[in-house]
Design a protein around this motif. Structure first.
Motif, PDB file in Angstrom:
ATOM      1  N   VAL A  43       0.835  -1.204   0.000  1.00 43.21           N
ATOM      2  CA  VAL A  43       0.000   0.000   0.000  1.00 43.21           C
ATOM      3  C   VAL A  43       0.869   1.252   0.000  1.00 43.21           C
ATOM      4  N   LYS A  44       1.951   1.235   0.795  1.00 44.26           N
ATOM      5  CA  LYS A  44       2.847   2.389   0.797  1.00 44.26           C
ATOM      6  C   LYS A  44       3.470   2.607  -0.570  1.00 44.26           C
ATOM      7  N   HIS A  45       3.851   1.516  -1.226  1.00 44.35           N
ATOM      8  CA  HIS A  45       4.457   1.632  -2.549  1.00 44.35           C
ATOM      9  C   HIS A  45       3.469   2.197  -3.564  1.00 44.35           C
ATOM     10  N   GLU A  46       2.224   1.698  -3.557  1.00 49.51           N
ATOM     11  CA  GLU A  46       1.223   2.207  -4.489  1.00 49.51           C
ATOM     12  C   GLU A  46       0.858   3.659  -4.193  1.00 49.51           C
ATOM     13  N   LYS A  47       0.841   4.037  -2.936  1.00 49.98           N
ATOM     14  CA  LYS A  47       0.540   5.421  -2.585  1.00 49.98           C
ATOM     15  C   LYS A  47       1.622   6.367  -3.093  1.00 49.98           C
ATOM     16  N   MET A  48       2.879   5.972  -2.992  1.00 44.45           N
ATOM     17  CA  MET A  48       3.956   6.825  -3.490  1.00 44.45           C
ATOM     18  C   MET A  48       3.948   6.896  -5.009  1.00 44.45           C
ATOM     19  N   LEU A  49       3.487   5.801  -5.670  1.00 41.16           N
ATOM     20  CA  LEU A  49       3.429   5.835  -7.134  1.00 41.16           C
ATOM     21  C   LEU A  49       2.361   6.788  -7.627  1.00 41.16           C
ATOM     22  N   ASN A  50       1.198   6.834  -6.952  1.00 36.69           N
ATOM     23  CA  ASN A  50       0.076   7.663  -7.392  1.00 36.69           C
ATOM     24  C   ASN A  50       0.123   9.077  -6.851  1.00 36.69           C
ATOM     25  N   LYS A  51       1.097   9.397  -6.010  1.00 35.16           N
ATOM     26  CA  LYS A  51       1.157  10.723  -5.414  1.00 35.16           C
ATOM     27  C   LYS A  51       1.930  11.674  -6.322  1.00 35.16           C
ATOM     28  N   PRO A  52       1.317  12.808  -6.728  1.00 37.27           N
ATOM     29  CA  PRO A  52       2.069  13.769  -7.561  1.00 37.27           C
ATOM     30  C   PRO A  52       3.215  14.393  -6.774  1.00 37.27           C
ATOM     31  N   THR A  53       4.269  14.746  -7.469  1.00 33.19           N
ATOM     32  CA  THR A  53       5.443  15.310  -6.797  1.00 33.19           C
ATOM     33  C   THR A  53       5.219  16.754  -6.386  1.00 33.19           C
ATOM     34  N   ASN A  54       4.442  17.539  -7.170  1.00 34.68           N
ATOM     35  CA  ASN A  54       4.269  18.970  -6.901  1.00 34.68           C
ATOM     36  C   ASN A  54       2.856  19.259  -6.406  1.00 34.68           C
ATOM     37  N   LYS A  55       2.300  18.374  -5.573  1.00 36.41           N
ATOM     38  CA  LYS A  55       0.904  18.538  -5.179  1.00 36.41           C
ATOM     39  C   LYS A  55       0.748  19.507  -4.014  1.00 36.41           C
ATOM     40  N   THR A  56       1.543  19.385  -2.991  1.00 34.40           N
ATOM     41  CA  THR A  56       1.328  20.179  -1.782  1.00 34.40           C
ATOM     42  C   THR A  56       2.511  21.093  -1.457  1.00 34.40           C
ATOM     43  N   MET A  57       3.717  20.567  -1.512  1.00 33.64           N
ATOM     44  CA  MET A  57       4.884  21.308  -1.041  1.00 33.64           C
ATOM     45  C   MET A  57       5.694  21.928  -2.161  1.00 33.64           C
ATOM     46  N   GLY A  58       5.207  21.896  -3.404  1.00 36.41           N
ATOM     47  CA  GLY A  58       5.933  22.508  -4.496  1.00 36.41           C
ATOM     48  C   GLY A  58       6.965  21.577  -5.094  1.00 36.41           C
ATOM     49  N   PRO A  59       7.750  22.081  -6.020  1.00 34.57           N
ATOM     50  CA  PRO A  59       8.779  21.242  -6.660  1.00 34.57           C
ATOM     51  C   PRO A  59       9.796  20.737  -5.639  1.00 34.57           C
ATOM     52  N   VAL A  60      10.449  19.649  -6.028  1.00 26.58           N
ATOM     53  CA  VAL A  60      11.441  19.057  -5.123  1.00 26.58           C
ATOM     54  C   VAL A  60      12.659  19.970  -4.982  1.00 26.58           C
ATOM     55  N   LYS A  61      13.084  20.554  -6.091  1.00 25.67           N
ATOM     56  CA  LYS A  61      14.261  21.413  -6.072  1.00 25.67           C
ATOM     57  C   LYS A  61      13.955  22.679  -6.847  1.00 25.67           C
ATOM     58  N   VAL A  62      14.203  23.827  -6.241  1.00 27.74           N
ATOM     59  CA  VAL A  62      13.906  25.126  -6.840  1.00 27.74           C
ATOM     60  C   VAL A  62      15.216  25.890  -6.985  1.00 27.74           C
ATOM     61  N   ASP A  63      15.391  26.524  -8.152  1.00 36.68           N
ATOM     62  CA  ASP A  63      16.592  27.334  -8.367  1.00 36.68           C
ATOM     63  C   ASP A  63      16.558  28.570  -7.479  1.00 36.68           C
ATOM     64  N   LEU A  64      17.671  28.871  -6.866  1.00 40.86           N
ATOM     65  CA  LEU A  64      17.759  30.051  -6.015  1.00 40.86           C
ATOM     66  C   LEU A  64      17.800  31.310  -6.862  1.00 40.86           C
ATOM     67  N   PRO A  65      17.168  32.389  -6.387  1.00 42.47           N
ATOM     68  CA  PRO A  65      17.207  33.642  -7.167  1.00 42.47           C
ATOM     69  C   PRO A  65      18.614  34.223  -7.198  1.00 42.47           C
ATOM     70  N   SER A  66      18.870  34.944  -8.260  1.00 38.59           N
ATOM     71  CA  SER A  66      20.201  35.544  -8.415  1.00 38.59           C
ATOM     72  C   SER A  66      20.356  36.721  -7.452  1.00 38.59           C
ATOM     73  N   PRO A  67      21.509  36.898  -6.837  1.00 41.19           N
ATOM     74  CA  PRO A  67      21.692  38.045  -5.922  1.00 41.19           C
ATOM     75  C   PRO A  67      21.634  39.389  -6.636  1.00 41.19           C
ATOM     76  N   GLU A  68      21.871  39.396  -7.941  1.00 44.11           N
ATOM     77  CA  GLU A  68      21.841  40.658  -8.677  1.00 44.11           C
ATOM     78  C   GLU A  68      20.404  41.140  -8.914  1.00 44.11           C
ATOM     79  N   LYS A  69      19.430  40.208  -8.921  1.00 38.57           N
ATOM     80  CA  LYS A  69      18.036  40.591  -9.184  1.00 38.57           C
ATOM     81  C   LYS A  69      17.284  40.667  -7.856  1.00 38.57           C
ATOM     82  N   TYR A  70      17.677  41.584  -7.022  1.00 33.14           N
ATOM     83  CA  TYR A  70      17.002  41.757  -5.751  1.00 33.14           C
ATOM     84  C   TYR A  70      15.774  42.662  -5.946  1.00 33.14           C
ATOM     85  N   LEU A  71      14.905  42.655  -4.951  1.00 32.18           N
ATOM     86  CA  LEU A  71      13.662  43.407  -5.023  1.00 32.18           C
ATOM     87  C   LEU A  71      13.937  44.883  -4.813  1.00 32.18           C
TER      88      LEU A  71
END
Length: 259
Positions: free
Chosen positions: A36-64
């Protein structure tokens, strides 16, 4: 005198006793837990709740920057009049411009007006009705007292949507009749005759009468479980027989599978 009851004293109560530890049974673990744990991990989307697994960090030159998220207004443009001449008003006449003077007409307005009024068709008054004792008047056309609906061209005719509905019902009936004829030709279905239909109907009514006679003979008080179950069983069987009788009485033509 106090009525409190105390246990009888005994010297054996002074002997120390071993504390009995109650062992809990092992926790239930399903044998399909890993699957059941294996099937649950297979059917679970990667970006469903917590966002992408790895996000590129913003550039220090493009600050707000300050005021960078405020809406920007369009650039200011100098005001100018429209070049189209049609939008311009005519110029004011000068004091040297004199109006036309001395123009006369030979038309006799008094006779013309009198002649037009004499030859004019008199205006018909609007039909009204008084609905109060003080003489309050209302228009008769919107009162519902005039038979204006029966004078319509389509009055008394079947509406188009009903004609379409009738045509659809007739087409569906033709398709059903052709389907039944095809199955009857193949020998998979047969039609109940009038005698068979009447015999079945009479048998169902007799069965219902017997059940109803048993139901009338039940005890008024259902104080035991067998009485309750017997009453519920009789009610269910009577309702089923009533549905079958209504079905056979409603349809004159009945087809059954020819086994």
């Amino acid at each position: 005198m106090s009525t409190t009851m105390y246990p009888t004293e005994s010297i054996y109560n002074l002997i120390p006793r071993e504390e009995v530890k109650i062992e809990k049974p092992p926790r239930y673990m399903s044998k399909f837990r890993a699957q059941v744990k294996h099937e649950k991990m297979l059917n679970k989307p990667t970006n469903k709740t917590m966002g992408p697994v790895k996000v590129d960090l913003p550039s220090p030159e493009k600050y707000l920057l300050k005021h960078s998220k405020e809406p920007k207004l369009p650039e200011k443009q100098p005001f100018s009049y429209l070049e189209d001449e049609t939008f311009k008003k005519p110029q004011i006449p000068s004091k040297a411009d004199n109006p036309l003077m001395g123009i006369h007409t030979k038309k006799d307005f008094v006779k013309t007006n009198a002649f037009e009024n004499i030859m004019a068709v008199p205006k018909k008054p609007q039909p009204i009705y008084a609905d109060t004792k003080t003489g309050d008047k209302q228009l008769l056309e919107n009162s519902g007292l005039l038979p204006k609906y029966i004078k319509k061209k389509d009055f008394g005719k079947t509406p188009e949507y009903l004609q379409h509905r009738t045509e659809e019902v007739r087409r569906a009936q033709d398709e059903y009749d052709s389907f039944v004829k095809e199955h009857m030709r193949q020998g998979t279905m047969k039609q109940l005759s009038e005698d068979e239909r009447n015999n079945i109907l009479q048998g169902l009514k007799m069965n219902w009468g017997e059940l109803h006679h048993q139901y009338q003979g039940l005890s008024v008080v259902t104080d035991t479980t067998p009485k309750k179950y017997r009453k519920e069983r009789l009610e269910l069987e009577m309702k089923q027989l009533e549905r079958d009788i209504d079905l056979i009485e409603r349809y004159k033509t009945i087809f059954i599978a020819n086994n």
